[in-house]
Design a protein around this motif. Structure first.
Motif, PDB file in Angstrom:
ATOM      1  N   LEU A  96     -36.995  -2.086  -5.905  1.00 49.08           N
ATOM      2  CA  LEU A  96     -36.616  -3.375  -6.486  1.00 49.08           C
ATOM      3  C   LEU A  96     -36.584  -4.452  -5.412  1.00 49.08           C
ATOM      4  O   LEU A  96     -36.208  -4.185  -4.271  1.00 49.08           O
ATOM      5  N   PRO A  97     -36.919  -5.679  -5.801  1.00 50.89           N
ATOM      6  CA  PRO A  97     -36.712  -6.802  -4.889  1.00 50.89           C
ATOM      7  C   PRO A  97     -35.252  -7.249  -4.964  1.00 50.89           C
ATOM      8  O   PRO A  97     -34.529  -6.895  -5.908  1.00 50.89           O
ATOM      9  N   ALA A  98     -34.816  -8.018  -3.986  1.00 54.65           N
ATOM     10  CA  ALA A  98     -33.457  -8.566  -4.013  1.00 54.65           C
ATOM     11  C   ALA A  98     -33.300  -9.439  -5.261  1.00 54.65           C
ATOM     12  O   ALA A  98     -34.258 -10.043  -5.736  1.00 54.65           O
ATOM     13  N   GLY A  99     -32.095  -9.480  -5.801  1.00 52.76           N
ATOM     14  CA  GLY A  99     -31.818 -10.333  -6.951  1.00 52.76           C
ATOM     15  C   GLY A  99     -31.868  -9.648  -8.298  1.00 52.76           C
ATOM     16  O   GLY A  99     -31.532 -10.250  -9.309  1.00 52.76           O
ATOM     17  N   VAL A 100     -32.289  -8.394  -8.340  1.00 53.32           N
ATOM     18  CA  VAL A 100     -32.336  -7.682  -9.624  1.00 53.32           C
ATOM     19  C   VAL A 100     -31.669  -6.303  -9.544  1.00 53.32           C
ATOM     20  O   VAL A 100     -31.892  -5.448 -10.386  1.00 53.32           O
ATOM     21  N   VAL A 101     -30.848  -6.100  -8.548  1.00 48.88           N
ATOM     22  CA  VAL A 101     -30.184  -4.812  -8.356  1.00 48.88           C
ATOM     23  C   VAL A 101     -29.236  -4.527  -9.519  1.00 48.88           C
ATOM     24  O   VAL A 101     -28.457  -5.386  -9.915  1.00 48.88           O
ATOM     25  N   SER A 102     -29.330  -3.328 -10.066  1.00 51.55           N
ATOM     26  CA  SER A 102     -28.412  -2.888 -11.115  1.00 51.55           C
ATOM     27  C   SER A 102     -28.508  -1.372 -11.245  1.00 51.55           C
ATOM     28  O   SER A 102     -29.309  -0.734 -10.565  1.00 51.55           O
ATOM     29  N   VAL A 103     -27.722  -0.815 -12.153  1.00 54.94           N
ATOM     30  CA  VAL A 103     -27.768   0.638 -12.391  1.00 54.94           C
ATOM     31  C   VAL A 103     -29.161   1.096 -12.808  1.00 54.94           C
ATOM     32  O   VAL A 103     -29.518   2.249 -12.594  1.00 54.94           O
ATOM     33  N   PHE A 104     -29.953   0.199 -13.370  1.00 53.00           N
ATOM     34  CA  PHE A 104     -31.277   0.598 -13.836  1.00 53.00           C
ATOM     35  C   PHE A 104     -32.255   0.871 -12.696  1.00 53.00           C
ATOM     36  O   PHE A 104     -33.243   1.568 -12.865  1.00 53.00           O
ATOM     37  N   GLY A 105     -31.971   0.345 -11.517  1.00 52.34           N
ATOM     38  CA  GLY A 105     -32.785   0.661 -10.348  1.00 52.34           C
ATOM     39  C   GLY A 105     -32.672   2.120  -9.952  1.00 52.34           C
ATOM     40  O   GLY A 105     -33.540   2.654  -9.265  1.00 52.34           O
ATOM     41  N   SER A 152     -27.277  10.831 -18.175  1.00 54.47           N
ATOM     42  CA  SER A 152     -28.591  11.244 -18.679  1.00 54.47           C
ATOM     43  C   SER A 152     -29.658  11.266 -17.591  1.00 54.47           C
ATOM     44  O   SER A 152     -30.621  12.017 -17.691  1.00 54.47           O
ATOM     45  N   ILE A 153     -29.480  10.423 -16.562  1.00 57.23           N
ATOM     46  CA  ILE A 153     -30.464  10.417 -15.465  1.00 57.23           C
ATOM     47  C   ILE A 153     -29.922  11.166 -14.237  1.00 57.23           C
ATOM     48  O   ILE A 153     -30.441  11.019 -13.129  1.00 57.23           O
ATOM     49  N   ASN A 154     -28.875  11.965 -14.467  1.00 54.52           N
ATOM     50  CA  ASN A 154     -28.302  12.843 -13.445  1.00 54.52           C
ATOM     51  C   ASN A 154     -27.695  12.118 -12.249  1.00 54.52           C
ATOM     52  O   ASN A 154     -27.883  12.520 -11.098  1.00 54.52           O
ATOM     53  N   PHE A 155     -26.973  11.051 -12.538  1.00 53.38           N
ATOM     54  CA  PHE A 155     -26.209  10.345 -11.496  1.00 53.38           C
ATOM     55  C   PHE A 155     -24.728  10.450 -11.800  1.00 53.38           C
ATOM     56  O   PHE A 155     -24.302  10.219 -12.924  1.00 53.38           O
ATOM     57  N   LYS A 156     -23.976  10.803 -10.781  1.00 54.84           N
ATOM     58  CA  LYS A 156     -22.518  10.786 -10.899  1.00 54.84           C
ATOM     59  C   LYS A 156     -22.048   9.403 -10.490  1.00 54.84           C
ATOM     60  O   LYS A 156     -22.753   8.685  -9.775  1.00 54.84           O
ATOM     61  N   TYR A 157     -20.872   9.050 -10.906  1.00 60.46           N
ATOM     62  CA  TYR A 157     -20.298   7.753 -10.555  1.00 60.46           C
ATOM     63  C   TYR A 157     -18.804   7.918 -10.350  1.00 60.46           C
ATOM     64  O   TYR A 157     -18.217   8.897 -10.829  1.00 60.46           O
ATOM     65  N   SER A 158     -18.239   6.980  -9.644  1.00 60.14           N
ATOM     66  CA  SER A 158     -16.799   6.965  -9.439  1.00 60.14           C
ATOM     67  C   SER A 158     -16.244   5.607  -9.890  1.00 60.14           C
ATOM     68  O   SER A 158     -16.928   4.593  -9.740  1.00 60.14           O
ATOM     69  N   ILE A 159     -15.057   5.639 -10.438  1.00 59.66           N
ATOM     70  CA  ILE A 159     -14.377   4.402 -10.817  1.00 59.66           C
ATOM     71  C   ILE A 159     -13.302   4.178  -9.760  1.00 59.66           C
ATOM     72  O   ILE A 159     -12.480   5.063  -9.499  1.00 59.66           O
ATOM     73  N   ILE A 160     -13.371   3.016  -9.123  1.00 64.62           N
ATOM     74  CA  ILE A 160     -12.497   2.730  -7.985  1.00 64.62           C
ATOM     75  C   ILE A 160     -11.747   1.430  -8.193  1.00 64.62           C
ATOM     76  O   ILE A 160     -12.117   0.601  -9.035  1.00 64.62           O
ATOM     77  N   ASP A 161     -10.721   1.239  -7.423  1.00 66.02           N
ATOM     78  CA  ASP A 161      -9.924   0.004  -7.456  1.00 66.02           C
ATOM     79  C   ASP A 161     -10.284  -0.823  -6.229  1.00 66.02           C
ATOM     80  O   ASP A 161      -9.944  -0.458  -5.097  1.00 66.02           O
ATOM     81  N   ILE A 162     -11.037  -1.895  -6.463  1.00 68.75           N
ATOM     82  CA  ILE A 162     -11.409  -2.773  -5.329  1.00 68.75           C
ATOM     83  C   ILE A 162     -10.903  -4.183  -5.526  1.00 68.75           C
ATOM     84  O   ILE A 162     -10.704  -4.644  -6.588  1.00 68.75           O
TER      85      ILE A 162
END
Length: 162
Positions: A96-105, A152-162
């Motif tokens: 991806l180019p800068a400016g379109v970063v998201s979970v879909f990348g 569904s795409i085999n990624f784990k995630y964490s929910i954090i307090d920032i």
């Protein structure tokens, strides 16, 4: 297949409903927000970070109005130094180019080596919005469906307090 088509195909394959808003290219979160005023859903920003040696990568997703506390991210990740990843790293890891970063990348991250973090504040919202690998569209999904997509795409995630 184009970058957006890949996102649309995967969401349809996983039977995840979504709403798309087409708009002129948005280069900032403020600009993107102006194109989607009045549509329900938290506006997110996704930041692609790395450690000093570029051996570990992080995708941090939070409300686009919130400021990222890098000291807190270092504390959470256990890194001594953390910074925004370069455009070259972004292209290498997410195509991806800068400016379109998201979970879909993450669809383009074949190594599955990006750690994903959501700020807990936005997980309380019913819907979230993202650029779907292009900056001429904004996509809205139910929050639970974002987590379903990642699983569904085999990624784990964490929910954090920032």
């Amino acid at each position: 297949m184009d970058s957006y088509g890949l996102v649309e195909n995967k969401l349809n394959k996983f039977k995840i409903p979504f709403q798309v808003v087409e708009h002129p290219p948005a280069l900032t979160t403020e600009e993107a927000d102006s194109f989607i005023e009045g549509i329900e859903g938290v506006r997110t920003k996704s930041m692609f970070l790395t450690n000093k040696k570029k051996t570990t990568y992080y995708l941090v997703i939070m409300d686009d109005q919130k400021r990222l506390d890098m000291e807190r991210i270092k504390e959470i990740t256990g890194e001594k130094r953390i910074k925004m990843a370069s455009e070259d790293s972004l292209m290498e890891k997410m195509n991806l180019p800068a400016g379109v970063v998201s979970v879909f990348g993450l669809l383009n991250n074949k190594e599955k080596d990006i750690q994903v973090y959501f700020d807990q504040e936005i997980t309380k919202e019913s819907r979230m919005s993202f650029h779907p690998n292009v900056n001429t569209k904004t996509i809205f999904l139910n929050t639970n469906d974002i987590f379903k997509f990642l699983k569904s795409i085999n990624f784990k995630y964490s929910i954090i307090d920032i």
